[in-house]
Design a protein around this motif. Structure first.
Motif, mmCIF file in Angstrom:
data_model
loop_
_atom_site.group_PDB
_atom_site.id
_atom_site.type_symbol
_atom_site.label_atom_id
_atom_site.label_comp_id
_atom_site.label_asym_id
_atom_site.label_seq_id
_atom_site.Cartn_x
_atom_site.Cartn_y
_atom_site.Cartn_z
ATOM 1 N N VAL A 3 0.862 -1.190 0.000
ATOM 2 C CA VAL A 3 0.000 0.000 0.000
ATOM 3 C C VAL A 3 0.894 1.234 0.000
ATOM 4 O O VAL A 3 1.673 1.456 0.933
ATOM 5 N N ARG A 4 0.778 2.038 -1.036
ATOM 6 C CA ARG A 4 1.617 3.228 -1.159
ATOM 7 C C ARG A 4 0.874 4.498 -0.785
ATOM 8 O O ARG A 4 1.507 5.491 -0.395
ATOM 9 N N MET A 5 -0.450 4.493 -0.959
ATOM 10 C CA MET A 5 -1.237 5.691 -0.685
ATOM 11 C C MET A 5 -2.591 5.284 -0.125
ATOM 12 O O MET A 5 -3.218 4.332 -0.604
ATOM 13 N N VAL A 6 -3.053 6.037 0.893
ATOM 14 C CA VAL A 6 -4.424 5.935 1.394
ATOM 15 C C VAL A 6 -5.071 7.294 1.181
ATOM 16 O O VAL A 6 -4.560 8.317 1.649
ATOM 17 N N ALA A 7 -6.165 7.330 0.434
ATOM 18 C CA ALA A 7 -6.868 8.574 0.117
ATOM 19 C C ALA A 7 -8.241 8.529 0.764
ATOM 20 O O ALA A 7 -9.024 7.613 0.504
ATOM 21 N N CYS A 8 -8.515 9.511 1.596
ATOM 22 C CA CYS A 8 -9.730 9.450 2.423
ATOM 23 C C CYS A 8 -10.303 10.841 2.621
ATOM 24 O O CYS A 8 -9.567 11.798 2.872
ATOM 25 N N GLY A 9 -11.617 10.953 2.515
ATOM 26 C CA GLY A 9 -12.280 12.214 2.803
ATOM 27 C C GLY A 9 -12.327 12.481 4.302
ATOM 28 O O GLY A 9 -12.540 11.569 5.095
ATOM 29 N N HIS A 10 -12.123 13.733 4.671
ATOM 30 C CA HIS A 10 -12.249 14.115 6.085
ATOM 31 C C HIS A 10 -13.713 14.020 6.515
ATOM 32 O O HIS A 10 -14.025 13.531 7.599
ATOM 33 N N VAL A 11 -14.597 14.472 5.634
ATOM 34 C CA VAL A 11 -16.047 14.397 5.841
ATOM 35 C C VAL A 11 -16.689 13.936 4.547
ATOM 36 O O VAL A 11 -16.346 14.437 3.467
ATOM 37 N N SER A 12 -17.618 12.993 4.635
ATOM 38 C CA SER A 12 -18.325 12.521 3.447
ATOM 39 C C SER A 12 -19.321 13.562 2.971
ATOM 40 O O SER A 12 -20.193 13.996 3.733
ATOM 41 N N ASN A 13 -19.216 13.941 1.695
ATOM 42 C CA ASN A 13 -20.165 14.909 1.153
ATOM 43 C C ASN A 13 -21.558 14.319 1.010
ATOM 44 O O ASN A 13 -22.553 15.042 1.018
ATOM 45 N N ALA A 14 -21.647 12.993 0.889
ATOM 46 C CA ALA A 14 -22.943 12.345 0.663
ATOM 47 C C ALA A 14 -23.655 11.983 1.954
ATOM 48 O O ALA A 14 -24.892 11.989 2.006
ATOM 49 N N LEU A 15 -22.895 11.682 3.007
ATOM 50 C CA LEU A 15 -23.483 11.162 4.242
ATOM 51 C C LEU A 15 -23.222 12.040 5.462
ATOM 52 O O LEU A 15 -23.877 11.877 6.483
ATOM 53 N N GLY A 16 -22.239 12.931 5.382
ATOM 54 C CA GLY A 16 -21.898 13.768 6.521
ATOM 55 C C GLY A 16 -20.995 13.104 7.538
ATOM 56 O O GLY A 16 -20.657 13.711 8.561
ATOM 57 N N THR A 17 -20.581 11.872 7.300
ATOM 58 C CA THR A 17 -19.707 11.158 8.234
ATOM 59 C C THR A 17 -18.388 11.891 8.410
ATOM 60 O O THR A 17 -17.752 12.276 7.428
ATOM 61 N N VAL A 18 -17.984 12.087 9.666
ATOM 62 C CA VAL A 18 -16.661 12.613 9.967
ATOM 63 C C VAL A 18 -15.729 11.418 10.152
ATOM 64 O O VAL A 18 -15.876 10.641 11.104
ATOM 65 N N ASN A 19 -14.809 11.253 9.238
ATOM 66 C CA ASN A 19 -13.912 10.101 9.294
ATOM 67 C C ASN A 19 -12.783 10.308 10.299
ATOM 68 O O ASN A 19 -12.309 11.437 10.481
ATOM 69 N N PRO A 20 -12.318 9.232 10.920
ATOM 70 C CA PRO A 20 -11.232 9.322 11.910
ATOM 71 C C PRO A 20 -9.884 9.439 11.210
ATOM 72 O O PRO A 20 -9.044 8.525 11.260
ATOM 73 N N VAL A 21 -9.654 10.574 10.561
ATOM 74 C CA VAL A 21 -8.497 10.696 9.674
ATOM 75 C C VAL A 21 -7.173 10.634 10.437
ATOM 76 O O VAL A 21 -6.166 10.169 9.889
ATOM 77 N N ALA A 22 -7.150 11.088 11.685
ATOM 78 C CA ALA A 22 -5.905 10.970 12.451
ATOM 79 C C ALA A 22 -5.531 9.502 12.638
ATOM 80 O O ALA A 22 -4.352 9.133 12.547
ATOM 81 N N ASP A 23 -6.528 8.652 12.881
ATOM 82 C CA ASP A 23 -6.270 7.213 12.996
ATOM 83 C C ASP A 23 -5.851 6.621 11.653
ATOM 84 O O ASP A 23 -4.982 5.735 11.599
ATOM 85 N N VAL A 24 -6.476 7.072 10.583
ATOM 86 C CA VAL A 24 -6.107 6.601 9.246
ATOM 87 C C VAL A 24 -4.637 6.925 8.966
ATOM 88 O O VAL A 24 -3.878 6.075 8.476
ATOM 89 N N VAL A 25 -4.235 8.154 9.291
ATOM 90 C CA VAL A 25 -2.842 8.559 9.076
ATOM 91 C C VAL A 25 -1.894 7.680 9.893
ATOM 92 O O VAL A 25 -0.875 7.190 9.395
ATOM 93 N N ARG A 26 -2.241 7.480 11.150
ATOM 94 C CA ARG A 26 -1.380 6.685 12.038
ATOM 95 C C ARG A 26 -1.206 5.256 11.507
ATOM 96 O O ARG A 26 -0.082 4.737 11.441
ATOM 97 N N LEU A 27 -2.312 4.633 11.116
ATOM 98 C CA LEU A 27 -2.246 3.256 10.629
ATOM 99 C C LEU A 27 -1.484 3.161 9.307
ATOM 100 O O LEU A 27 -0.684 2.245 9.101
ATOM 101 N N ALA A 28 -1.725 4.104 8.409
ATOM 102 C CA ALA A 28 -1.064 4.080 7.103
ATOM 103 C C ALA A 28 0.439 4.302 7.247
ATOM 104 O O ALA A 28 1.248 3.611 6.625
ATOM 105 N N HIS A 29 0.819 5.265 8.079
ATOM 106 C CA HIS A 29 2.242 5.553 8.248
ATOM 107 C C HIS A 29 2.982 4.373 8.868
ATOM 108 O O HIS A 29 4.185 4.195 8.625
ATOM 109 N N ALA A 30 2.277 3.560 9.635
ATOM 110 C CA ALA A 30 2.918 2.404 10.274
ATOM 111 C C ALA A 30 3.436 1.390 9.255
ATOM 112 O O ALA A 30 4.363 0.623 9.558
ATOM 113 N N VAL A 31 2.849 1.383 8.053
ATOM 114 C CA VAL A 31 3.334 0.469 7.010
ATOM 115 C C VAL A 31 4.064 1.225 5.900
ATOM 116 O O VAL A 31 4.332 0.665 4.833
ATOM 117 N N GLY A 32 4.339 2.509 6.127
ATOM 118 C CA GLY A 32 5.086 3.285 5.145
ATOM 119 C C GLY A 32 4.259 3.908 4.050
ATOM 120 O O GLY A 32 4.815 4.433 3.079
#
Length: 413
Positions: A172-201
């Motif tokens: 996995v080279r890139m994780v692309a994620c919306g901070h907030v879903s435009n369709a549903l309004g979901t606030v994604n846990p982007v800090a956790d996404v960053v932490r998990l992605a960086h753990a594998v480079g």
């Protein structure tokens, strides 16, 4: 940014007076504007900044040897500094002007992606992403022999972090994620996404188009590699976007387009490129838009943003409470963490018909799949009616929506 305690307490009615477009009738009814996820309205200060530029300072930037060019350049670059401070970027040179969130993501996919992705590499995107954070990755992945894979989202519209963790590996080279879903309004846990992605480079690009208008964003605290958003969703002009990137990544990336400001020297023997941020800003930029966006940042900085966010959350809670009490209304997107978007269906009615009949009563909403076809297909629906909020909306707007919706319900059902 000024201390919030020095600002006036947030007052939606007072703020509404700053937005002239809201004071009009549509189809014989006072306008209720609930399409803020598509674009926000503009305060007078932003409109005036556009007028002032064209009336007083109209000139190209950086290369002119006269007073108008000097004034335009100073205001243009001052806006870049304001945006950098607004998102807590380490340096203003890490703020790249683009035409919008879409171009910002395309820039990263085309420049970083072409230089770094190889056959067998993987790009992960959430299943609720806007098409603009899917298609650019598909284009470069097809060219490079990489794959684009969805991160699962549950029936409530919540990103499955556990599933993401199992998907992450050294390919996995890139994780692309919306901070907030435009369709549903979901606030994604982007800090956790960053932490998990960086753990594998892996690197992380966050689509912040739906987040920046609702609360302060700190790119250093998030530790994201790229962050993209649009001026027009942040009370600024259309046709202008921002790409933030970590400096080492931006320095290593090849130019996205050629010509104009991105050039240092040109000869037929070879060309050298300008330094950041200009390496990625080919051609004459949207000078008036950038300067007016600076005025939008100034406007937001003098607001009690914490109070505005609390006001928006209270409005969303009120709207969803009314929706649950209205016969035939089904909420779509019920994650525990949401902001300012209420998507719904009316039993027995197509969303497009509902939107048209609401418009006849002066209520502006968005209908359709909201450029998020994959999540709509997963939910088994053709689209939704989306009412999206900004801090200038009021409980009266929500009441008008549901009064109009009751008339639609009686008409269609």
């Amino acid at each position: 940014m000024n201390d919030l305690t020095k600002r006036l307490p947030f007052d939606a009615e007072r703020v509404r007076a700053d937005f002239p477009i809201l004071n009009q009738e549509v189809n014989g009814h006072p306008l209720v504007y609930l399409d803020n996820a598509a674009t926000t309205q503009k305060p007078r200060a932003v409109i005036q900044a556009l007028v002032d530029y064209y009336e007083q300072d109209n000139s190209n930037v950086h290369r002119g040897a006269h007073a108008l060019a000097d004034r335009a350049t100073q205001k243009f670059e001052a806006a870049r500094v304001k945006v950098a401070e607004f998102i807590n970027a380490p340096e203003a040179r890490q703020v790249i002007w683009t035409r919008g969130t879409t171009e910002s993501i395309n820039l990263v996919a085309a420049s970083w992606g072409r230089a770094n992705l190889q056959a067998g590499d993987r790009v992960l995107v959430s299943a609720m992403e806007h098409h603009s954070n899917i298609v650019p990755w598909q284009l470069v992945a097809a060219e490079k022999g990489a794959s684009v894979e969805p991160i699962p989202v549950d029936a409530n519209g919540t990103l499955d972090l556990a599933a993401l963790e199992t998907m992450l590996d050294e390919r996995v080279r890139m994780v692309a994620c919306g901070h907030v879903s435009n369709a549903l309004g979901t606030v994604n846990p982007v800090a956790d996404v960053v932490r998990l992605a960086h753990a594998v480079g892996a690197l992380v690009l966050i689509d912040g188009a739906q987040a920046v208008s609702h609360w302060p964003v700190d790119v250093q605290a998030l530790d994201c590699d790229f962050y993209a958003f649009s001026a027009h969703k942040l009370f600024g002009p259309t046709g202008l976007g921002v790409l933030y990137g970590k400096r080492d990544l931006l320095e290593a990336m090849p130019p996205y387009q050629g010509g104009g400001e991105m050039i240092e020297t040109v000869s037929f023997a070879g060309t050298s490129f300008n330094q950041l941020p200009y390496k990625f800003e080919a051609g004459t930029p949207d000078i008036a838009g950038v300067i007016a966006f600076g005025a939008a940042i100034d406007y937001l900085n003098q607001l009690d943003r914490a109070g505005a966010a609390a006001h928006e959350q209270a409005l969303l809670d009120y709207a969803e409470e009314r929706a649950r009490a209205t016969p035939g209304v089904r909420l779509v997107g019920t994650s525990a963490h949401k902001t300012s978007v209420m998507s719904f269906l009316l039993e027995g009615a197509h969303p497009n018909d509902v939107g048209m009949l609401l418009d006849q009563q002066g209520v502006a909403v968005r209908t359709g799949n909201h450029c998020a076809q994959p999540i709509m297909e997963q939910l088994g629906i053709p689209g939704t009616v989306r009412a999206s909020l900004a801090f200038y909306n009021t409980r009266a707007d929500i009441d008008r929506l549901f009064e109009a919706l009751e008339k639609v319900r009686q008409f269609l059902i």
